[in-house]
Enzyme design. Structure first.
Site, PDB file in Angstrom:
ATOM      1  N   GLU A  44      26.232  60.966   6.099  1.00 23.57           N
ATOM      2  CA  GLU A  44      26.227  60.744   4.648  1.00 23.57           C
ATOM      3  C   GLU A  44      27.549  60.134   4.188  1.00 23.57           C
ATOM      4  O   GLU A  44      28.574  60.300   4.850  1.00 23.57           O
ATOM      5  CB  GLU A  44      26.039  62.087   3.932  1.00 23.57           C
ATOM      6  CG  GLU A  44      24.682  62.265   3.289  1.00 23.57           C
ATOM      7  CD  GLU A  44      24.457  61.408   2.044  1.00 23.57           C
ATOM      8  OE1 GLU A  44      25.106  60.347   1.877  1.00 23.57           O
ATOM      9  OE2 GLU A  44      23.618  61.808   1.228  1.00 23.57           O
ATOM     10  N   ASP A  45      27.510  59.474   3.057  1.00 20.82           N
ATOM     11  CA  ASP A  45      28.738  58.931   2.485  1.00 20.82           C
ATOM     12  C   ASP A  45      29.547  60.021   1.797  1.00 20.82           C
ATOM     13  O   ASP A  45      30.747  60.155   2.013  1.00 20.82           O
ATOM     14  CB  ASP A  45      28.435  57.777   1.520  1.00 20.82           C
ATOM     15  CG  ASP A  45      27.428  58.128   0.423  1.00 20.82           C
ATOM     16  OD1 ASP A  45      26.816  59.223   0.465  1.00 20.82           O
ATOM     17  OD2 ASP A  45      27.239  57.304  -0.493  1.00 20.82           O
TER      18      ASP A  45
ATOM     19  N   ASP B 168      28.353  65.868  -2.693  1.00 22.49           N
ATOM     20  CA  ASP B 168      28.793  66.134  -4.059  1.00 22.49           C
ATOM     21  C   ASP B 168      28.170  67.460  -4.502  1.00 22.49           C
ATOM     22  O   ASP B 168      28.609  68.518  -4.062  1.00 22.49           O
ATOM     23  CB  ASP B 168      28.367  64.921  -4.892  1.00 22.49           C
ATOM     24  CG  ASP B 168      28.894  64.906  -6.307  1.00 22.49           C
ATOM     25  OD1 ASP B 168      30.078  65.195  -6.496  1.00 22.49           O
ATOM     26  OD2 ASP B 168      28.116  64.600  -7.222  1.00 22.49           O
TER      27      ASP B 168
ATOM     28  N   PHE C  20      35.340  59.950  -9.414  1.00 23.14           N
ATOM     29  CA  PHE C  20      34.227  59.079  -9.040  1.00 23.14           C
ATOM     30  C   PHE C  20      34.804  57.919  -8.246  1.00 23.14           C
ATOM     31  O   PHE C  20      35.619  57.155  -8.746  1.00 23.14           O
ATOM     32  CB  PHE C  20      33.437  58.590 -10.252  1.00 23.14           C
ATOM     33  CG  PHE C  20      32.135  57.978  -9.811  1.00 23.14           C
ATOM     34  CD1 PHE C  20      31.057  58.797  -9.480  1.00 23.14           C
ATOM     35  CD2 PHE C  20      31.998  56.616  -9.662  1.00 23.14           C
ATOM     36  CE1 PHE C  20      29.862  58.260  -9.008  1.00 23.14           C
ATOM     37  CE2 PHE C  20      30.807  56.072  -9.192  1.00 23.14           C
ATOM     38  CZ  PHE C  20      29.743  56.891  -8.871  1.00 23.14           C
ATOM     39  N   VAL C  21      34.386  57.817  -6.994  1.00 21.93           N
ATOM     40  CA  VAL C  21      34.975  56.821  -6.094  1.00 21.93           C
ATOM     41  C   VAL C  21      33.949  55.776  -5.667  1.00 21.93           C
ATOM     42  O   VAL C  21      32.745  56.051  -5.638  1.00 21.93           O
ATOM     43  CB  VAL C  21      35.589  57.492  -4.846  1.00 21.93           C
ATOM     44  CG1 VAL C  21      36.760  58.362  -5.227  1.00 21.93           C
ATOM     45  CG2 VAL C  21      34.553  58.302  -4.087  1.00 21.93           C
TER      46      VAL C  21
ATOM     47  N   ASP D 213      28.797  53.237  -4.145  1.00 18.70           N
ATOM     48  CA  ASP D 213      28.548  52.330  -5.266  1.00 18.70           C
ATOM     49  C   ASP D 213      28.755  52.975  -6.629  1.00 18.70           C
ATOM     50  O   ASP D 213      28.752  54.203  -6.767  1.00 18.70           O
ATOM     51  CB  ASP D 213      27.095  51.857  -5.228  1.00 18.70           C
ATOM     52  CG  ASP D 213      26.115  52.958  -5.663  1.00 18.70           C
ATOM     53  OD1 ASP D 213      26.142  54.043  -5.048  1.00 18.70           O
ATOM     54  OD2 ASP D 213      25.352  52.743  -6.620  1.00 18.70           O
TER      55      ASP D 213
ATOM     56  N   ARG E 118      30.068  48.371  -3.213  1.00 15.43           N
ATOM     57  CA  ARG E 118      29.862  48.857  -1.836  1.00 15.43           C
ATOM     58  C   ARG E 118      30.660  48.024  -0.838  1.00 15.43           C
ATOM     59  O   ARG E 118      31.001  48.483   0.239  1.00 15.43           O
ATOM     60  CB  ARG E 118      28.379  48.771  -1.456  1.00 15.43           C
ATOM     61  CG  ARG E 118      27.467  49.678  -2.271  1.00 15.43           C
ATOM     62  CD  ARG E 118      26.102  49.757  -1.606  1.00 15.43           C
ATOM     63  NE  ARG E 118      25.047  50.278  -2.471  1.00 15.43           N
ATOM     64  CZ  ARG E 118      24.784  51.572  -2.636  1.00 15.43           C
ATOM     65  NH1 ARG E 118      25.513  52.474  -2.036  1.00 15.43           N
ATOM     66  NH2 ARG E 118      23.799  51.954  -3.425  1.00 15.43           N
TER      67      ARG E 118
HETATM   68  P1  IMP Z   1      24.613  65.017  -4.456  1.00 14.87           P
HETATM   69  O1  IMP Z   1      23.123  65.142  -4.375  1.00 14.87           O
HETATM   70  O2  IMP Z   1      25.107  65.391  -5.828  1.00 14.87           O
HETATM   71  O3  IMP Z   1      25.377  65.739  -3.375  1.00 14.87           O
HETATM   72  O4  IMP Z   1      24.948  63.487  -4.428  1.00 14.87           O
HETATM   73  C1  IMP Z   1      25.049  62.777  -3.294  1.00 14.87           C
HETATM   74  C2  IMP Z   1      24.940  61.320  -3.614  1.00 14.87           C
HETATM   75  O5  IMP Z   1      25.504  61.015  -4.910  1.00 14.87           O
HETATM   76  C3  IMP Z   1      25.761  60.531  -2.645  1.00 14.87           C
HETATM   77  O6  IMP Z   1      25.025  60.219  -1.479  1.00 14.87           O
HETATM   78  C4  IMP Z   1      26.148  59.325  -3.451  1.00 14.87           C
HETATM   79  O7  IMP Z   1      25.129  58.355  -3.384  1.00 14.87           O
HETATM   80  C5  IMP Z   1      26.242  59.827  -4.880  1.00 14.87           C
HETATM   81  N1  IMP Z   1      27.646  60.121  -5.264  1.00 14.87           N
HETATM   82  C6  IMP Z   1      28.213  61.316  -5.488  1.00 14.87           C
HETATM   83  N2  IMP Z   1      29.506  61.208  -5.826  1.00 14.87           N
HETATM   84  C7  IMP Z   1      29.780  59.890  -5.792  1.00 14.87           C
HETATM   85  C8  IMP Z   1      30.979  59.120  -6.019  1.00 14.87           C
HETATM   86  O8  IMP Z   1      32.081  59.607  -6.332  1.00 14.87           O
HETATM   87  N3  IMP Z   1      30.842  57.772  -5.894  1.00 14.87           N
HETATM   88  C9  IMP Z   1      29.673  57.155  -5.560  1.00 14.87           C
HETATM   89  N4  IMP Z   1      28.540  57.832  -5.319  1.00 14.87           N
HETATM   90  C10 IMP Z   1      28.590  59.195  -5.438  1.00 14.87           C
HETATM   91 MG    MG Z   2      24.654  56.267  -4.584  1.00 17.89          MG
END
Ligand code: IMP
Ligand code: MG
Length: 184
Positions: free
Chosen positions: A102-103, A106, A155-156, A162, A168
């Site tokens: 995963e990237d 969050d 927010f990065v 993205d 990206r």
């Molecule tokens: P989660 O379901 O809240 O854990 O979100 C995960 C997804 O939210 C990641 O795979 C990203 O696509 C997006 N995301 C969360 N934080 C960021 C950020 O700081 N920058 C860009 N995308 C983010």
């Molecule tokens: Mg995203």
């Protein structure tokens, strides 16, 4: 930083060199941990495609790759608990050693849903590898095996990540200027 998109970045959090070094370290851990096995790396599109491409080239093991795309019904800069599979895996994962790539982790909403779904298909094992982790944002607990960097609640963008599908292609990870997403 010499990129046409630099003007939207408040500051660089991780340079290309930082990323390359850390990705190499994670690949080294995976190479040691999976010695004698053939892991299947599952990239969660689209954010992890750059990390996946760099990581896989530094893993010194026979391994295979597959891709999955999910969309969480989030607006703006946060995700909701609802996740939709946009593209499923091509491989049968039963009995395989999966590493989900995963990237960023969050809230954990996307990953906790995805991990449950994959486990229902009876892989031999599942581990999660994320480049970035924002622990302060966690809503759902998720077990994390490999993590590149832990970051505060910024927010990065860049290196695959993205904002509104853009940025990206930045080679580094930076904090987006709040003015870009309508902040102060
Ligand atoms: P989660 O379901 O809240 O854990 O979100 C995960 C997804 O939210 C990641 O795979 C990203 O696509 C997006 N995301 C969360 N934080 C960021 C950020 O700081 N920058 C860009 N995308 C983010
Ligand atoms: Mg995203």
């Amino acid at each position: 930083m010499v990129h046409l998109l630099d003007k939207d970045i408040e500051r660089v959090l991780f340079s290309e060199e930082d990323l390359s070094r850390r990705v190499g370290e994670i690949a080294g851990e995976i190479t040691r941990d999976y010695a004698g096995r053939e892991p299947l790396l599952v990239s969660v599109l689209r954010g992890s495609f750059v990390f996946m491409a760099d990581l896989v080239r530094k893993i010194e093991l026979p391994c295979t790759v597959d891709f999955m795309a999910v969309s969480s019904y989030g607006v703006g800069t946060s995700s909701s608990g609802q996740v939709k599979i946009v593209k499923d895996l091509s491989e049968n994962i039963e009995g395989r050693d999966l590493i989900v790539v995963e990237d960023i982790l969050d809230s954990g909403n996307t990953l906790s849903y995805l991990l449950r779904l994959l486990e229902a298909r009876h892989p031999a094992s599942v581990r999660l590898c994320t480049l970035l982790d924002k622990p302060s944002r966690r809503v759902k607990p998720v077990e994390l095996h490999y993590s590149g960097f832990s970051i505060p609640d910024y927010f990065v963008v860049g290196y695959g990540l993205d904002y509104a599908e853009k940025y990206r292609n930045l080679p580094y990870i930076g904090v987006l200027k709040p003015s870009v997403y309508g902040g102060e």
